[in-house]
Scaffold this motif. Structure first.
Motif, PDB file in Angstrom:
ATOM      1  N   ALA A   1      -1.596  26.324 -30.952  1.00  0.00           N
ATOM      2  CA  ALA A   1      -1.961  27.793 -30.814  1.00  0.00           C
ATOM      3  C   ALA A   1      -1.510  28.850 -32.004  1.00  0.00           C
ATOM      4  O   ALA A   1      -2.106  29.669 -32.514  1.00  0.00           O
ATOM      5  N   TYR A   2      -0.203  28.598 -32.167  1.00  0.00           N
ATOM      6  CA  TYR A   2       0.506  29.519 -33.215  1.00  0.00           C
ATOM      7  C   TYR A   2      -0.043  29.238 -34.778  1.00  0.00           C
ATOM      8  O   TYR A   2      -0.513  30.114 -35.202  1.00  0.00           O
TER       9      TYR A   2
ATOM     10  N   GLY B   1      -2.882  27.654 -35.360  1.00  0.00           N
ATOM     11  CA  GLY B   1      -4.298  27.926 -35.318  1.00  0.00           C
ATOM     12  C   GLY B   1      -4.590  29.304 -35.833  1.00  0.00           C
ATOM     13  O   GLY B   1      -5.870  29.398 -36.310  1.00  0.00           O
ATOM     14  N   ARG B   2      -3.805  30.216 -35.627  1.00  0.00           N
ATOM     15  CA  ARG B   2      -4.266  31.656 -36.275  1.00  0.00           C
ATOM     16  C   ARG B   2      -3.808  31.862 -37.731  1.00  0.00           C
ATOM     17  O   ARG B   2      -3.934  32.981 -37.993  1.00  0.00           O
ATOM     18  N   LEU B   3      -3.382  30.774 -38.472  1.00  0.00           N
ATOM     19  CA  LEU B   3      -2.801  31.056 -39.672  1.00  0.00           C
ATOM     20  C   LEU B   3      -3.835  30.154 -40.603  1.00  0.00           C
ATOM     21  O   LEU B   3      -4.280  29.021 -40.214  1.00  0.00           O
ATOM     22  N   ASP B   4      -4.036  30.590 -41.581  1.00  0.00           N
ATOM     23  CA  ASP B   4      -5.281  29.919 -42.566  1.00  0.00           C
ATOM     24  C   ASP B   4      -4.569  28.941 -43.645  1.00  0.00           C
ATOM     25  O   ASP B   4      -3.491  29.424 -44.088  1.00  0.00           O
TER      26      ASP B   4
END
Length: 135
Positions: free
Chosen positions: A79-80, A82-85
């Protein structure tokens, strides 16, 4: 009227200009790769912190041993991340139920050295989270 040394500066510049550009590229892109490595380590540390908070709550509340719930830890790290490109990663167990390892991959692309045939790369970062139990 032509002098014997006309054009020597132009030849000197033509020879050294690519070398200067390559040196600038090494400095700029070398620094960029170091920043990418630092970013990968920082992201791995943050993902490990998120994953390390996923303890087996039922067992801990009942007074049992405090251990990491690996499935929940993988979900928290995913989840963490997944927020980063452009970032991928994984969580693995160390064999100790109070510890886990997060591996992260970050893409790095050169700015200047691409003109000289240098392609991008994937840099990795790693962090370990250890569950600390205070009695």
């Amino acid at each position: 009227m032509t002098r014997r040394d006309d054009g020597r500066i132009a030849i000197f510049f033509a020879i050294l200009a690519p070398a200067y550009l390559a040196m600038i590229g090494l400095v700029v892109d070398g620094g960029g790769k170091i920043r990418a490595l630092q970013r990968a380590d920082n992201i791995a540390a943050e993902a490990a912190r998120a994953a390390g908070q996923a303890i087996n709550a039922g067992q801990a509340i009942e007074g049992g041993e405090k251990v990491v719930d690996l499935r929940a830890a993988r979900g928290a790290a995913a989840a963490y991340l997944g927020r980063l490109d452009g970032v991928t990663g994984s969580v693995t167990s160390t064999g100790d139920p109070r510890s886990l390892i997060v591996n992260v991959q970050v893409a790095w692309n050169p700015v200047f050295l691409g003109a000289f045939g240098v392609s991008g790369a994937t840099v990795t970062g790693q962090a370990t989270a250890n569950l600390v139990v205070v009695r």
